[in-house]
Design a protein around this motif. Sequence first.
Motif, PDB file in Angstrom:
ATOM      1  N   ARG A  83       0.808  -1.215   0.000  1.00 17.48           N
ATOM      2  CA  ARG A  83       0.000   0.000   0.000  1.00 17.48           C
ATOM      3  C   ARG A  83       0.846   1.274   0.000  1.00 17.48           C
ATOM      4  NH1 ARG A  83      -2.545  -3.652   2.887  1.00 17.48           N
ATOM      5  NH2 ARG A  83      -2.006  -3.028   4.968  1.00 17.48           N
ATOM      6  N   PRO A  84       1.671   1.455  -1.029  1.00 16.50           N
ATOM      7  CA  PRO A  84       2.519   2.650  -1.073  1.00 16.50           C
ATOM      8  C   PRO A  84       1.681   3.903  -1.312  1.00 16.50           C
ATOM      9  CG  PRO A  84       2.627   1.494  -3.163  1.00 16.50           C
ATOM     10  CD  PRO A  84       1.807   0.627  -2.235  1.00 16.50           C
ATOM     11  N   GLY A  85       2.089   4.991  -0.709  1.00 17.19           N
ATOM     12  CA  GLY A  85       1.423   6.266  -0.953  1.00 17.19           C
ATOM     13  C   GLY A  85       1.797   6.781  -2.328  1.00 17.19           C
ATOM     14  N   PRO A  86       1.036   7.741  -2.840  1.00 19.70           N
ATOM     15  CA  PRO A  86       1.302   8.249  -4.196  1.00 19.70           C
ATOM     16  C   PRO A  86       2.658   8.933  -4.331  1.00 19.70           C
ATOM     17  CG  PRO A  86      -0.361   9.580  -3.075  1.00 19.70           C
ATOM     18  CD  PRO A  86      -0.083   8.396  -2.196  1.00 19.70           C
ATOM     19  N   GLU A  87       3.259   9.344  -3.210  1.00 16.80           N
ATOM     20  CA  GLU A  87       4.547  10.033  -3.273  1.00 16.80           C
ATOM     21  C   GLU A  87       5.734   9.079  -3.313  1.00 16.80           C
ATOM     22  OE1 GLU A  87       4.079   8.713   0.797  1.00 16.80           O
ATOM     23  OE2 GLU A  87       2.681   9.602  -0.614  1.00 16.80           O
ATOM     24  N   LEU A  88       5.523   7.810  -3.006  1.00 18.11           N
ATOM     25  CA  LEU A  88       6.654   6.883  -2.872  1.00 18.11           C
ATOM     26  C   LEU A  88       7.481   6.684  -4.144  1.00 18.11           C
ATOM     27  CD1 LEU A  88       5.962   3.987  -0.374  1.00 18.11           C
ATOM     28  CD2 LEU A  88       7.274   6.067  -0.122  1.00 18.11           C
ATOM     29  N   PRO A  89       6.884   6.561  -5.323  1.00 20.25           N
ATOM     30  CA  PRO A  89       7.748   6.420  -6.509  1.00 20.25           C
ATOM     31  C   PRO A  89       8.707   7.601  -6.685  1.00 20.25           C
ATOM     32  CG  PRO A  89       5.527   5.730  -7.031  1.00 20.25           C
ATOM     33  CD  PRO A  89       5.475   6.344  -5.655  1.00 20.25           C
ATOM     34  N   ALA A  90       8.247   8.804  -6.371  1.00 20.75           N
ATOM     35  CA  ALA A  90       9.120   9.980  -6.492  1.00 20.75           C
ATOM     36  C   ALA A  90      10.222   9.950  -5.433  1.00 20.75           C
ATOM     37  CB  ALA A  90       8.301  11.262  -6.372  1.00 20.75           C
ATOM     38  N   VAL A  91       9.878   9.542  -4.220  1.00 22.56           N
ATOM     39  CA  VAL A  91      10.872   9.429  -3.144  1.00 22.56           C
ATOM     40  C   VAL A  91      11.926   8.401  -3.540  1.00 22.56           C
ATOM     41  CG1 VAL A  91      11.239   8.693  -0.750  1.00 22.56           C
ATOM     42  CG2 VAL A  91       9.274  10.139  -1.321  1.00 22.56           C
ATOM     43  N   LEU A  92      11.485   7.287  -4.078  1.00 24.85           N
ATOM     44  CA  LEU A  92      12.399   6.232  -4.508  1.00 24.85           C
ATOM     45  C   LEU A  92      13.340   6.740  -5.607  1.00 24.85           C
ATOM     46  CD1 LEU A  92      13.361   3.320  -4.508  1.00 24.85           C
ATOM     47  CD2 LEU A  92      11.496   2.781  -6.070  1.00 24.85           C
ATOM     48  N   ARG A  93      12.786   7.426  -6.603  1.00 25.30           N
ATOM     49  CA  ARG A  93      13.631   7.975  -7.677  1.00 25.30           C
ATOM     50  C   ARG A  93      14.662   8.952  -7.140  1.00 25.30           C
ATOM     51  NH1 ARG A  93       8.915   7.956 -10.575  1.00 25.30           N
ATOM     52  NH2 ARG A  93       8.495  10.125 -10.070  1.00 25.30           N
ATOM     53  N   ARG A  94      14.253   9.785  -6.181  1.00 29.21           N
ATOM     54  CA  ARG A  94      15.171  10.770  -5.604  1.00 29.21           C
ATOM     55  C   ARG A  94      16.323  10.053  -4.886  1.00 29.21           C
ATOM     56  NH1 ARG A  94      11.355  13.767  -3.795  1.00 29.21           N
ATOM     57  NH2 ARG A  94      11.383  13.022  -1.673  1.00 29.21           N
ATOM     58  N   LEU A  95      16.016   9.011  -4.127  1.00 30.39           N
ATOM     59  CA  LEU A  95      17.056   8.264  -3.410  1.00 30.39           C
ATOM     60  C   LEU A  95      17.990   7.554  -4.392  1.00 30.39           C
ATOM     61  CD1 LEU A  95      14.899   6.643  -0.604  1.00 30.39           C
ATOM     62  CD2 LEU A  95      16.774   8.262  -0.250  1.00 30.39           C
ATOM     63  N   ARG A  96      17.419   6.981  -5.433  1.00 31.75           N
ATOM     64  CA  ARG A  96      18.189   6.161  -6.367  1.00 31.75           C
ATOM     65  C   ARG A  96      18.970   7.015  -7.369  1.00 31.75           C
ATOM     66  NH1 ARG A  96      14.300   3.015  -9.616  1.00 31.75           N
ATOM     67  NH2 ARG A  96      14.318   4.934 -10.829  1.00 31.75           N
ATOM     68  N   ASP A  97      18.329   8.039  -7.902  1.00 23.81           N
ATOM     69  CA  ASP A  97      18.920   8.789  -9.013  1.00 23.81           C
ATOM     70  C   ASP A  97      19.416  10.178  -8.631  1.00 23.81           C
ATOM     71  OD1 ASP A  97      18.215   6.605 -10.636  1.00 23.81           O
ATOM     72  OD2 ASP A  97      16.233   7.446 -11.010  1.00 23.81           O
ATOM     73  N   GLY A  98      19.231  10.577  -7.383  1.00 20.61           N
ATOM     74  CA  GLY A  98      19.609  11.909  -6.972  1.00 20.61           C
ATOM     75  C   GLY A  98      18.467  12.875  -7.203  1.00 20.61           C
ATOM     76  N   SER A  99      18.448  13.965  -6.503  1.00 21.17           N
ATOM     77  CA  SER A  99      17.318  14.883  -6.617  1.00 21.17           C
ATOM     78  C   SER A  99      17.369  15.617  -7.957  1.00 21.17           C
ATOM     79  CB  SER A  99      17.316  15.886  -5.474  1.00 21.17           C
ATOM     80  OG  SER A  99      18.401  16.761  -5.597  1.00 21.17           O
ATOM     81  N   ALA A 100      16.197  15.790  -8.509  1.00 20.54           N
ATOM     82  CA  ALA A 100      16.079  16.486  -9.792  1.00 20.54           C
ATOM     83  C   ALA A 100      15.812  17.968  -9.565  1.00 20.54           C
ATOM     84  CB  ALA A 100      14.958  15.866 -10.616  1.00 20.54           C
ATOM     85  N   GLU A 101      15.798  18.392  -8.307  1.00 20.06           N
ATOM     86  CA  GLU A 101      15.551  19.787  -7.898  1.00 20.06           C
ATOM     87  C   GLU A 101      14.273  20.279  -8.510  1.00 20.06           C
ATOM     88  OE1 GLU A 101      18.062  21.957  -6.147  1.00 20.06           O
ATOM     89  OE2 GLU A 101      19.223  20.219  -5.681  1.00 20.06           O
TER      90      GLU A 101
END
Length: 101
Positions: A83-101
């Motif tokens: 049951r991931p929240g709608p923000e989790l894919p973005a949080v995951l991308r930020r952790l994995r790929d670095g922040s896109a600012e």
Amino acid sequence: MPAQDTLTVAVRVKPGASRGRVGGRFDGPHGPALVIAVHEPAVDGRATEAARRALAGALGVRPAAVSLRTGAASRDKLFLVDRPGPELPAVLRRLRDGSAE
């Protein structure tokens, strides 16, 4: 559109690290993976359990919401987040790929 029941997260575990860290990218057998360094050794599932808890903490979910899908004896693992929240894919991308600012 219904919310996803689970989010699959590819992870590369680095056991025996001097300090725990969640972040970075490793292109592994499951595609782009989030790197999780843990202090625990790769013995009796200790590194896997530490990685599961670290992933939950980094994503801001309860540890019970994160389970191992595949890779118990491998550094390359797939975890499921219930049951991931709608923000989790973005949080995951930020952790994995670095922040896109």
